[in-house]
Enzyme design. Structure first.
Site, PDB file in Angstrom:
ATOM      1  N   ASP A  63      -7.032  -5.483  -4.500  1.00  0.00           N
ATOM      2  CA  ASP A  63      -6.692  -4.458  -5.482  1.00  0.00           C
ATOM      3  C   ASP A  63      -6.916  -4.934  -6.908  1.00  0.00           C
ATOM      4  O   ASP A  63      -7.200  -4.131  -7.806  1.00  0.00           O
ATOM      5  CB  ASP A  63      -5.228  -4.029  -5.324  1.00  0.00           C
ATOM      6  CG  ASP A  63      -4.994  -3.193  -4.072  1.00  0.00           C
ATOM      7  OD1 ASP A  63      -5.973  -2.640  -3.539  1.00  0.00           O
ATOM      8  OD2 ASP A  63      -3.832  -3.096  -3.635  1.00  0.00           O
TER       9      ASP A  63
ATOM     10  N   HIS B 193     -52.841  19.475   3.364  1.00  0.00           N
ATOM     11  CA  HIS B 193     -52.471  18.066   3.454  1.00  0.00           C
ATOM     12  C   HIS B 193     -53.573  17.280   4.176  1.00  0.00           C
ATOM     13  O   HIS B 193     -54.007  16.217   3.714  1.00  0.00           O
ATOM     14  CB  HIS B 193     -51.154  17.905   4.235  1.00  0.00           C
ATOM     15  CG  HIS B 193     -49.923  18.215   3.432  1.00  0.00           C
ATOM     16  ND1 HIS B 193     -49.653  19.464   2.932  1.00  0.00           N
ATOM     17  CD2 HIS B 193     -48.883  17.415   3.049  1.00  0.00           C
ATOM     18  CE1 HIS B 193     -48.510  19.441   2.278  1.00  0.00           C
ATOM     19  NE2 HIS B 193     -48.017  18.203   2.330  1.00  0.00           N
TER      20      HIS B 193
ATOM     21  N   GLN C 297       0.828  -1.207   0.000  1.00  0.00           N
ATOM     22  CA  GLN C 297       0.000   0.000   0.000  1.00  0.00           C
ATOM     23  C   GLN C 297       0.862   1.257   0.000  1.00  0.00           C
ATOM     24  O   GLN C 297       0.508   2.265  -0.602  1.00  0.00           O
ATOM     25  CB  GLN C 297      -0.950   0.000   1.204  1.00  0.00           C
ATOM     26  CG  GLN C 297      -1.952  -1.153   1.221  1.00  0.00           C
ATOM     27  CD  GLN C 297      -2.781  -1.254  -0.047  1.00  0.00           C
ATOM     28  OE1 GLN C 297      -2.947  -0.299  -0.791  1.00  0.00           O
ATOM     29  NE2 GLN C 297      -3.306  -2.445  -0.319  1.00  0.00           N
TER      30      GLN C 297
ATOM     31  N   GLU D 188      -8.952   2.557   4.963  1.00  0.00           N
ATOM     32  CA  GLU D 188      -9.404   2.103   3.644  1.00  0.00           C
ATOM     33  C   GLU D 188      -9.309   0.581   3.548  1.00  0.00           C
ATOM     34  O   GLU D 188     -10.265  -0.097   3.192  1.00  0.00           O
ATOM     35  CB  GLU D 188      -8.539   2.764   2.569  1.00  0.00           C
ATOM     36  CG  GLU D 188      -8.883   2.334   1.147  1.00  0.00           C
ATOM     37  CD  GLU D 188      -7.892   2.872   0.137  1.00  0.00           C
ATOM     38  OE1 GLU D 188      -8.217   2.833  -1.072  1.00  0.00           O
ATOM     39  OE2 GLU D 188      -6.792   3.314   0.523  1.00  0.00           O
ATOM     40  N   HIS D 189      -8.126   0.031   3.838  1.00  0.00           N
ATOM     41  CA  HIS D 189      -7.906  -1.420   3.855  1.00  0.00           C
ATOM     42  C   HIS D 189      -7.625  -1.840   5.288  1.00  0.00           C
ATOM     43  O   HIS D 189      -6.819  -1.192   5.975  1.00  0.00           O
ATOM     44  CB  HIS D 189      -6.697  -1.813   3.011  1.00  0.00           C
ATOM     45  CG  HIS D 189      -6.749  -1.372   1.581  1.00  0.00           C
ATOM     46  ND1 HIS D 189      -6.293  -0.131   1.177  1.00  0.00           N
ATOM     47  CD2 HIS D 189      -7.183  -2.007   0.462  1.00  0.00           C
ATOM     48  CE1 HIS D 189      -6.458  -0.021  -0.138  1.00  0.00           C
ATOM     49  NE2 HIS D 189      -6.996  -1.133  -0.586  1.00  0.00           N
TER      50      HIS D 189
ATOM     51  N   HIS E 225       1.970   2.985  -3.398  1.00  0.00           N
ATOM     52  CA  HIS E 225       1.025   3.756  -4.206  1.00  0.00           C
ATOM     53  C   HIS E 225       1.378   5.237  -4.244  1.00  0.00           C
ATOM     54  O   HIS E 225       1.196   5.900  -5.263  1.00  0.00           O
ATOM     55  CB  HIS E 225      -0.394   3.617  -3.646  1.00  0.00           C
ATOM     56  CG  HIS E 225      -1.131   2.416  -4.120  1.00  0.00           C
ATOM     57  ND1 HIS E 225      -1.574   2.272  -5.411  1.00  0.00           N
ATOM     58  CD2 HIS E 225      -1.516   1.291  -3.466  1.00  0.00           C
ATOM     59  CE1 HIS E 225      -2.196   1.112  -5.531  1.00  0.00           C
ATOM     60  NE2 HIS E 225      -2.177   0.501  -4.372  1.00  0.00           N
TER      61      HIS E 225
END
Length: 413
Positions: free
Chosen positions: A343, A402, A248, A313-314, A251
């Site tokens: 991924d 109404h 990770q 995220e992960h 990235h």
């Protein structure tokens, strides 16, 4: 990579909990790009694409089907098989995940839910540091399974691998543009690029800022930031754990990679293994140095609390922790559930919430391309059964018409 415990760990968790993306500095510049494309259409889009996206003068903004097919035909058998197999697994998961129509009847009320696809969607596929054909699979396939009629892909300097993936999926609209200008084109439309109902997919800060700006005019998935990976465990293979952290980290130099553990032994072994595995990977080394950390918790309860507050995220953990996890983009269980599997095509989507957004939403899914329409049909008896409460609530709100609309019907029921 730092190892923190006690008050230092608590402060770091608080810092991560409050993390986010500061888009304010870029917003004026991005807003000018967006407004230029909105006003001048293809002229502005082509100008920006020539300046930043590698578009040659006179070159078409749209990639032809022939070019996409040529990229697929020129791919190795191994790569094509990998695309086909990953696409199949992603498609299966989308089918299982898809919400459905239903209808129920009770006390004179027939109620239903209709699920309908969006008419159009725009898929942003990054083309910067690495070509990402996997992101094309992850954004286009859910739209296709949902039944979206018009799927439009944008990507700057599209690599042949990305074009091959597009051909494999039968994409017919692919534009060689990126950045804020591509988001603006999808949101407002130009002569070449028709506007869409929703834009999905990750991108750099310019893309993210543009998505924020157009979100009042065009739906978006969410604002994606740098990649994040967290491992929550006290035992396991330190090398496997470190390999996910380095994966990770590579990235983005801004990637956030964390180990939360109660074991000092595990903390030291993983930190040592991560440093070793990151040798020769300059981006991963930068991320580990800047945002890599091992946090030592004093209890399982504290470890789980930190994890949920960080909302990664992960997340890799053990099955026993599942009942306690309430905030994560995607969860990976056990030593052999490599985060890289998610991924590239174990099935679930890799477009996931970052910067704490997992506190309020999950990753991209087929349901992002669907809308729910409710249906209600009341019989005379059905309306009479609920009329008293409707009239009472309407009067409490001062909405006499109404109340009247119900009373008139009941008088003739």
């Amino acid at each position: 990579m730092r190892i923190l415990e006690g008050t230092s760990a608590v402060r770091y968790v608080r810092k991560l909990e409050e993390r986010g993306q500061n888009l304010d500095a870029l917003e004026p510049q991005v807003r000018r790009i967006v407004e230029s494309v909105r006003k001048d259409g293809d002229q502005a889009l082509s100008r920006y694409a020539e300046r930043w996206d590698g578009l040659r003068a006179g070159e078409s903004l749209q990639v032809s089907r022939r070019e996409m097919q040529a990229a697929l035909n020129g791919s190795s058998r191994e790569f094509r098989t990998a695309l086909e197999e990953s696409a199949s697994r992603i498609r299966d998961f989308c089918q299982w995940q898809k919400i459905a129509d239903w209808e129920r009847a009770k006390d004179g009320r027939r109620l239903a839910q209709l699920v309908r696809p969006l008419a159009s969607a725009g898929c942003y596929v990054p083309g910067g540091r690495y070509p990402l054909p996997s992101t094309l699979l992850m954004t286009v396939i859910p739209a296709q399974v949902a039944g979206v009629t018009h799927v439009r892909v944008v990507s700057p300097r599209p690599a042949s691998a990305t074009l091959a993936a597009a051909a494999l999926l039968g994409v017919t609209e692919f534009y060689r543009v990126g950045g804020a200008q591509a988001i603006a084109a999808l949101a407002f439309g130009t002569k070449t690029v028709a506007r869409v109902d929703k834009i999905v997919g990750p991108g750099n800060l310019f893309v993210t800022t543009a998505k924020k700006i157009v979100a009042f005019d065009c739906a978006i998935d969410f604002l994606a930031g740098p990649t994040e990976g967290l491992i929550l465990c006290n035992e396991g293979n330190p090398t496997f754990i470190a390999s996910d952290m380095v994966a990770q980290a590579e990235h983005d130099p801004e990637a956030v990679v964390i180990l939360v553990t109660q074991s000092r032994k595990m903390a030291k072994e993983v930190a040592r293994a991560a440093t070793s595995l990151a040798e020769g990977n300059s981006i991963a080394r930068q991320a580990l140095k800047k945002n890599g950390a091992v946090l030592i918790a004093v209890s399982r309860r504290q470890a789980n609390d930190w994890t949920n507050r960080i909302a990664p995220e992960h997340l890799t953990t053990v099955r026993e922790n599942l009942p306690d996890i309430v905030s994560a983009g995607s969860i990976f269980i056990g030593d052999y559930s490599a985060q890289a599997a998610g991924d590239y095509g174990s099935g679930p989507n890799h477009v996931l919430p970052t910067a704490g957004a997992a506190r309020f939403r999950g990753g991209l899914s087929v349901n992002d391309f669907l809308k729910v329409i409710t249906v209600q049909e009341l019989s005379r008896q059905g309306l009479r059964k609920i009329a008293e409460s409707i009239v009472s609530l309407a009067r409490a709100e001062g909405l006499q018409a109404h109340a009247q609309s119900v009373q008139l019907r009941c008088a003739n029921a």
